[in-house]
Write an enzyme that holds these catalytic residues in place. Structure first.
Site, PDB file in Angstrom:
ATOM      1  N   TYR A 456       7.134   2.600 -11.645  1.00 26.84           N
ATOM      2  CA  TYR A 456       6.420   2.537 -10.363  1.00 26.84           C
ATOM      3  C   TYR A 456       7.007   3.482  -9.325  1.00 26.84           C
ATOM      4  O   TYR A 456       6.319   3.971  -8.446  1.00 26.84           O
ATOM      5  CB  TYR A 456       6.412   1.091  -9.838  1.00 26.84           C
ATOM      6  CG  TYR A 456       7.643   0.747  -9.035  1.00 26.84           C
ATOM      7  CD1 TYR A 456       7.652   0.977  -7.645  1.00 26.84           C
ATOM      8  CD2 TYR A 456       8.788   0.272  -9.641  1.00 26.84           C
ATOM      9  CE1 TYR A 456       8.796   0.706  -6.916  1.00 26.84           C
ATOM     10  CE2 TYR A 456       9.923   0.010  -8.918  1.00 26.84           C
ATOM     11  CZ  TYR A 456       9.931   0.228  -7.553  1.00 26.84           C
ATOM     12  OH  TYR A 456      11.048  -0.008  -6.836  1.00 26.84           O
ATOM     13  N   PHE A 458       7.786   6.462  -9.357  1.00 21.08           N
ATOM     14  CA  PHE A 458       7.377   7.864  -9.350  1.00 21.08           C
ATOM     15  C   PHE A 458       6.280   8.053  -8.319  1.00 21.08           C
ATOM     16  O   PHE A 458       5.253   7.390  -8.350  1.00 21.08           O
ATOM     17  CB  PHE A 458       6.872   8.270 -10.736  1.00 21.08           C
ATOM     18  CG  PHE A 458       6.348   9.664 -10.803  1.00 21.08           C
ATOM     19  CD1 PHE A 458       7.208  10.760 -10.768  1.00 21.08           C
ATOM     20  CD2 PHE A 458       4.979   9.911 -10.895  1.00 21.08           C
ATOM     21  CE1 PHE A 458       6.726  12.047 -10.831  1.00 21.08           C
ATOM     22  CE2 PHE A 458       4.485  11.205 -10.955  1.00 21.08           C
ATOM     23  CZ  PHE A 458       5.366  12.269 -10.926  1.00 21.08           C
TER      24      PHE A 458
ATOM     25  N   PRO B  66       0.250   0.137  -6.191  1.00 20.06           N
ATOM     26  CA  PRO B  66      -0.425   1.418  -6.398  1.00 20.06           C
ATOM     27  C   PRO B  66      -0.131   2.354  -5.231  1.00 20.06           C
ATOM     28  O   PRO B  66      -0.053   1.913  -4.086  1.00 20.06           O
ATOM     29  CB  PRO B  66      -1.905   1.034  -6.440  1.00 20.06           C
ATOM     30  CG  PRO B  66      -1.998  -0.271  -5.732  1.00 20.06           C
ATOM     31  CD  PRO B  66      -0.699  -0.969  -5.997  1.00 20.06           C
ATOM     32  N   HIS B  67       0.063   3.617  -5.532  1.00 16.63           N
ATOM     33  CA  HIS B  67       0.326   4.568  -4.458  1.00 16.63           C
ATOM     34  C   HIS B  67      -0.137   5.952  -4.861  1.00 16.63           C
ATOM     35  O   HIS B  67      -0.449   6.200  -6.026  1.00 16.63           O
ATOM     36  CB  HIS B  67       1.809   4.568  -4.092  1.00 16.63           C
ATOM     37  CG  HIS B  67       2.708   4.822  -5.272  1.00 16.63           C
ATOM     38  ND1 HIS B  67       3.254   3.794  -6.009  1.00 16.63           N
ATOM     39  CD2 HIS B  67       3.136   5.953  -5.843  1.00 16.63           C
ATOM     40  CE1 HIS B  67       3.998   4.311  -6.977  1.00 16.63           C
ATOM     41  NE2 HIS B  67       3.932   5.614  -6.902  1.00 16.63           N
ATOM     42  N   GLY B  68      -0.179   6.821  -3.886  1.00 20.29           N
ATOM     43  CA  GLY B  68      -0.605   8.176  -4.189  1.00 20.29           C
ATOM     44  C   GLY B  68      -0.401   9.076  -2.984  1.00 20.29           C
ATOM     45  O   GLY B  68      -0.148   8.602  -1.877  1.00 20.29           O
TER      46      GLY B  68
END
Lengths: 459, 152
Positions: A456, A458, B66-68
């Site tokens: 996670y 990254f 969740p990420h971005g």
């Protein structure tokens, strides 16, 4: 993964069969209720009857939740419309469509920047054509598969007496070929896989899978057997999609090509389309015709019609009449097995097996760019990109020997900025490397996928 | 940057009704867009998806992060939701998730952003905090639990 498959034809069904075993959640849409009922009885999946391009039908099939739509009906237009609808109304993340007409394919700008929102266009006919073309290029190989855009190849070859390496330990390869690096990824001996080490002695009749840079393939192959003379004369039986494409590709190269089709009208059409190929109207299983056309001087005869029985018969006959090598497309899995064990047909190709990998690549977790299904689906070769750093990845920053690979899995090569590096124990994997792996047991794929996923952290 | 600056009650949804990972990421993008109209909803969704493809951000214990990175974004933005029903997320412990903290950061992500992600993980790794959040009755309570733990 939730996947909607449009079209219960040959492609759709073979994908469904493959994916059902991988715990995917699959819904198949088709207009043919009987066809759907048949699949439902055989496989654990849902079906919806109707036109898969219609929003309501897609919704019924679960498009709100689907991660992927695979539009493989026989109609390019339905496939295109379905991807457009899925994109606009359901924001479906991955849209894959089969497009056959070169009228569309000749305009790649149609598919860039989401004009027609298809992420991946697949053309089973093109994949098969390329597949056969590589076998014609290396007539001594059983299989030739591309990785990293063809920089690296995985080759299956049968070892024969007379090959300098046969009867010797694998490590002797270094002395035999001091300037060439290769990695033997697996050996099949009497149909059982052996994970090779430096001490493994190659025996005659071993089926050897090795990975090497494209330019080194021939040299490595010549260690395992006497090489066949290069192919010059080719006869193709069947002027359908594959035969025609293959003839078109081959006639531009150094080959002299003859194509036989039993349908007069089609033979005429094909003749007009092709330039140097000699197109013959007739039965490919007609002894007189084959003899007249010099089958005994033919280097490779390829049976490429849609009809398994016709392909098998014409290939057997061609072999008997003296063709040096014969190859046949065989759709029915059970026939492929029969023919492989029989031995008179040199190469039996299952179109489903040859093309399924191009779809599996998009279903695999992690950044997987190529998948090839091998050994009737029991084994698999994949190309995965390593991302992250020592903290977020379980492969980046590690030496090959320290990567916790599941049993029967080998790292064969790494492609780093277009340079091919054959993997050795002390080869260190870096971020963005394309890593090419061979799994003798496909069931281990989930473990390999996990290995290549970043944690996670990254970003 | 503190979690208070990252999240607001407007970007928290209590008992979000979703049935899949895909829908969840889509809804989180919508939630962020509703509060930050300048944020491109579809690009946000795409960014979260692209990152998930490289590896699930399900960190276990029913939590996903969740990420971005998002082009044009000038600061990090977070959103949080508890889920009406558990959703399969391909998590590290194979367990479905019950809550999710989404994070979008500028395209030029920095060490600070990485720290931020670690801090969120730290907060949600705490059994007591998770229990409180799951016991909450509305988003205001969730906001309290998320930010109090940080302050304390």
């Amino acid at each position: 993964m939730k996947i909607i498959i449009l079209g219960a034809g040959q492609v759709g069904i073979s994908v469904a069969e493959n994916l059902v075993n991988e715990a995917s959640d699959i819904t198949v849409i088709d207009t043919d209720a009987l066809q759907l009922e048949e699949i439902r009885h055989r496989l654990d999946l849902r079906t919806v009857q109707g036109n898969g391009a219609y929003p309501e039908i897609l919704k019924q099939a679960g498009a709100d939740d689907a991660d992927m739509i695979l539009a493989v009906t026989n109609s390019d237009e339905v496939n295109i419309a379905a991807c457009q609808v899925a994109n606009t109304l359901f924001h479906t993340p991955t849209k894959i469509a089969r497009i056959r007409a070169s009228e569309y394919l000749d305009h790649p700008e149609l598919f860039i920047h989401g004009a027609i929102p298809i992420d991946v266009i697949i053309s089973p006919e093109q994949i098969l054509t390329d597949y056969i073309q590589r076998l014609i290029e290396y007539p001594s190989a059983l299989q030739v598969l591309d990785f990293a855009g063809g920089l690296v190849r995985l080759v299956a070859v049968k070892a024969y007496y007379g090959g300098p390496l046969v009867g010797h330990e694998l490590k002797a390869l270094r002395e035999h070929l001091p300037n060439i690096d290769t990695r033997v990824a697996a050996i099949y001996r009497r149909d059982r896989p052996i994970v090779p080490t430096g001490d493994t002695v190659i025996e005659a009749d071993d089926e050897v899978f090795f990975i090497a840079a494209r330019k080194h393939i021939r040299a490595v192959m010549s260690e395992l057997r006497k090489l066949d003379k290069p192919v010059k004369r080719v006869i193709l039986a069947g002027g359908g999609n594959i035969g025609r494409r293959l003839a078109k590709t081959l006639e531009k190269q150094k080959y002299s090509v003859k194509l036989i089709d039993h349908n007069r009208k089609r033979a005429q059409q094909v003749a007009e389309e092709l330039e140097k190929t000699i197109v013959l109207h007739g039965d490919a299983a007609d002894e007189d015709l084959l003899t007249r056309e010099g089958i005994d001087h033919t280097d490779i005869f390829c049976a490429l019609t849609n009809d398994d029985e016709a392909n098998i018969l014409s290939a057997l006959l061609a072999k008997k009449l003296g063709a040096r090598k014969v190859l046949s497309l065989i759709n029915r899995a059970i026939y492929v097995d029969l023919i492989q064990s029989g031995g008179d047909i040199d190469i039996a190709i299952s179109p489903q097996q040859a093309t399924i990998g191009s779809l599996l690549a998009h279903v695999r977790r992690g950044d997987v760019v190529a998948v090839h299904s091998l050994r009737r689906g029991a084994a698999e070769a994949i190309e995965a990109i390593a991302h992250g750093d020592e903290n977020s990845s379980r492969v980046v920053g590690r030496m090959v020997q320290d990567v916790p690979l599941p049993e029967g899995t080998t790292i064969g090569a790494i492609v780093r900025k277009n340079n091919v590096i054959i993997a050795h124990r002390d080869t260190k994997i870096e971020a963005d490397d394309h890593v090419i792996l061979f799994l003798v047991d496909k069931r281990k794929i989930a473990e390999v996928e996990r290995l290549f996923q970043v944690s996670y952290s990254f970003l | 940057m503190q979690l208070q600056e990252l999240i607001s009650p407007e970007r928290i949804e209590f008992s979000m009704p979703v049935t899949s990972k895909k829908r969840l990421l889509e809804q989180l993008s919508t939630l962020m867009h509703a509060d930050e109209p300048g944020l491109d909803e579809y690009a946000a969704f795409q960014s979260l998806l692209d990152r998930e493809r490289l590896g699930s951000t399900g960190i276990g214990h029913g939590v996903a992060l969740p990420h971005g990175r998002l082009k044009g974004l000038d600061k990090a933005i977070g959103a949080f939701a508890t889920l009406e029903k558990e959703v399969d997320y391909d998590s590290i412990d194979h367990e479905p998730i019950k809550m999710v903290f989404a994070l979008l950061v500028p395209e030029q992500a920095t060490e600070d952003h990485l720290q931020l992600l670690a801090r969120i993980a730290n907060v949600l790794n705490d059994d007591a905090t998770r229990a409180k959040i799951l016991g909450a009755n509305n988003k205001e309570e969730i906001y309290q639990y998320l930010t109090n733990r940080e302050a304390g």
